[in-house]
Design an enzyme around this catalytic site. Structure first.
Site, PDB file in Angstrom:
ATOM      1  N   ASP A 203       0.843  -1.192   0.000  1.00  0.00           N
ATOM      2  CA  ASP A 203       0.000   0.000   0.000  1.00  0.00           C
ATOM      3  C   ASP A 203       0.880   1.244   0.000  1.00  0.00           C
ATOM      4  O   ASP A 203       1.903   1.307   0.689  1.00  0.00           O
ATOM      5  CB  ASP A 203      -0.890  -0.027   1.246  1.00  0.00           C
ATOM      6  CG  ASP A 203      -1.920   1.072   1.257  1.00  0.00           C
ATOM      7  OD1 ASP A 203      -2.791   1.079   0.376  1.00  0.00           O
ATOM      8  OD2 ASP A 203      -1.857   1.929   2.166  1.00  0.00           O
ATOM      9  N   GLU A 272       1.753  -0.102  -4.991  1.00  0.00           N
ATOM     10  CA  GLU A 272       0.810   0.941  -5.384  1.00  0.00           C
ATOM     11  C   GLU A 272       1.552   2.275  -5.392  1.00  0.00           C
ATOM     12  O   GLU A 272       2.160   2.657  -4.391  1.00  0.00           O
ATOM     13  CB  GLU A 272      -0.355   1.009  -4.396  1.00  0.00           C
ATOM     14  CG  GLU A 272      -1.327   2.146  -4.681  1.00  0.00           C
ATOM     15  CD  GLU A 272      -2.246   2.440  -3.508  1.00  0.00           C
ATOM     16  OE1 GLU A 272      -3.435   2.680  -3.755  1.00  0.00           O
ATOM     17  OE2 GLU A 272      -1.772   2.446  -2.350  1.00  0.00           O
TER      18      GLU A 272
END
Length: 546
Positions: A203, A272
């Protein structure tokens, strides 16, 4: 069963599961790990290579699992560690690899690390988070903004200092400049690798390090739509984010992660990336075979559905990528569902199939978000239904992320067969006719088209490993060539309602040895007539180039 293949991820298709909304096995209204395990046969039947699980770790759920209070345990609402072990075993028995989210940039403010850190200036974890003194007038240390709106600094009355939070103020950022923090996080990754996971989705992979001098970000001259938080109604978009993320120190940290992953064969990482220079960062983070295996950005998660935008994005990354590797997605748990977003809120199933065919024939790996294979549109919710703090803050101009997170409809029954209890988010009644059991009986359903096309893709190595060369685009159509050794296929996609006739000799030199490939019956097929491509509304053509 899982087959030994260290490069399985290269061109692999990953199916993202948002655990809260997949399937509820104990009827408390919240999806859980046993529920996922019970539905893995369905996922495997689609023909994907892996699943990615959004966070299921212990959490107060202020950001629904992206605020972790224990990295090495399962939150009770999702089950037990033993349930995760069973999920891994079942997935592997079906030939599915398991990737799990890792939210390393920040923790919950209820994590024991933060609870210790905020006690004083001289405790053992006093610098595990980003603490800074107020300026002489009491204001925050600099001008950095939170993705979720407002300043990225929160005053703590115990330490009489500000702490950094790039997201909610209940999600304090860890201080990666402290080697002890990095060591602890490496231990977290290894904990899950030892349990048998096949990789990590990282993330906010470019957020880990901040500028240690806390320099102010400059203003942005033009506000462009981009990743989460980048909208004109959010002051986060007013800055050029030069110092609060994407720092050069990120590179050695990613190299350390790769060194760890190399000790566990057949594992992978996908990062990401959300920043002002996302395609450049994607290339930088995946080049050299010593950092991340692959990255995805928000470039295809905007509202721009033009094929010119897709081509421009692909050509930019191809020009910068070198030996790096991209991963593409057109939907996830943070953005409006693609069936609505790319159709100007007028979704239809034939168009959804064209988006799918494009995604599965671009160069790179692929992430599919649960429900895309059903063609689900963005759910319409009342303000009283919202639970997403991001959506509540920016209502009504922005309705948040709940509309893409509603439960999966498994059957055309009450609550969509998701749960016998009250779902944590309401099941959209317009989704019920698109339920899994309904689409399984329809040979022309979106779900059938996904399964058919995924099967076709596996038999064409050029779609998985080949180069890509773009030949033509207009606003709704795109033509490109995928080439690998002796396998050369022309891909032509019409994502719009207007018929297109395209003379190939205007864009290709050798067009005498072309042969149309059979398209699955679940998908509308274009035609090759002499030297012209005839693409009807929402149609796809695959042409073998000999």
């Amino acid at each position: 069963m899982i087959v030994d293949n260290p490069n399985w991820w290269r061109g692999g298709v990953i199916y993202q599961i948002y655990p809260r909304s997949f399937f509820d096995s104990n009827n408390d209204g919240i999806g859980d790990l046993p529920g996922i395990t019970s539905k893995l046969d369905y996922v495997a039947s689609l023909g994907v290579d892996a699943i990615w699980l959004s966070p299921f770790f212990t959490s107060p759920m202020k950001d629904f699992g992206y605020d972790v209070s224990d990295y090495c345990d399962v939150d009770p609402i999702f089950g037990l560690l033993s349930d995760f072990d069973e999920l891994i075993n079942k997935a592997h028995s079906l030939g599915l690899r398991v990737i799990i989210d890792q939210v390393l940039n920040h923790t919950s403010d209820q994590h024991p690390w933060f609870e210790e850190s905020r006690k004083s200036h001289d405790n053992v974890k006093q610098d595990w988070y980003v603490w800074a003194d107020a300026r002489p007038d009491g204001t925050a240390p600099n001008n950095w903004m939170s993705v979720f709106g407002g300043p990225a600094w929160h005053w703590d009355s115990r330490r009489c200092q500000y702490y950094l939070h790039n997201f909610l103020d209940s999600q304090p950022d860890l201080n990666f400049h402290n080697p002890a923090v990095v060591d602890a996080l490496m231990g977290v990754l290894e904990f899950w690798l030892k349990r048998g996971v096949d990789g990590f989705r990282l993330d906010t992979a470019n957020f880990f390090y901040h500028d240690i001098e806390l320099k102010n970000n400059p203003p942005k001259e033009e506000i462009l739509e981009g990743g989460i938080g980048v909208r004109p109604d959010n002051p986060y978009a007013f800055q050029l984010h030069l110092y609060d993320k994407s720092q050069p120190e990120n590179i050695p940290f990613l190299q350390r992660i790769r060194t760890l992953m190399n000790r566990y064969p057949n594992t992978t990482t996908v990062g990401e990336v959300g920043c002002d220079f996302s395609l450049k960062t994607m290339a930088e983070y995946t080049q050299g075979n010593d950092k991340l295996h692959m990255c995805y950005s928000f470039d295809l998660l905007t509202h721009d559905a033009s094929m010119g935008h897709v081509r421009n994005t692909m050509e930019q990354i191809e020009n910068a990528l070198g030996d790096g590797w991209p991963c593409w997605t057109i939907g996830n748990h943070d953005v409006n569902r693609v069936a609505s977003r790319w159709s100007h809120n007028n979704p239809n199933r034939e168009q959804a199939k064209t988006f799918m065919a494009m995604l599965l024939t671009l160069r790179g790996s692929v992430c599919l978000y649960q429900g895309e294979e059903l063609g689900l549109a963005e759910a319409e919710l009342e303000f009283s239904d919202l639970v997403d703090p991001y959506g509540i803050t920016f209502w009504p101009e922005f309705k948040g992320r709940d509309g893409c997170r509603t439960p999966i409809p498994w059957s055309n029954t009450e609550n969509g067969g998701f749960s016998e209890g009250k779902p944590w988010l309401p099941v959209d009644k317009t989704h019920l006719p698109q339920a899994v059991t309904v689409q399984q009986q329809d040979s022309h359903s979106v779900m059938r088209a996904y399964a058919d096309f995924l099967a076709l893709r596996k038999s064409h190595p050029e779609f998985i490993e080949g180069s890509i060369r773009f030949l033509y685009n207009d606003d709704q159509s795109l033509i490109y060539l995928r080439e690998f050794e002796s396998n050369n296929t022309l891909v032509a996609i019409n994502t719009g309602p207007d018929k297109k006739t395209i003379p190939l000799d205007d864009y290709m030199e050798n067009i005498d040895n072309l042969e149309a490939l059979a398209i699955p019956e679940s998908i509308t097929s274009g035609q090759l007539v002499e030297k012209q491509l005839i693409l009807g509304a929402y149609s796809i053509a695959l042409i073998t180039v000999h």
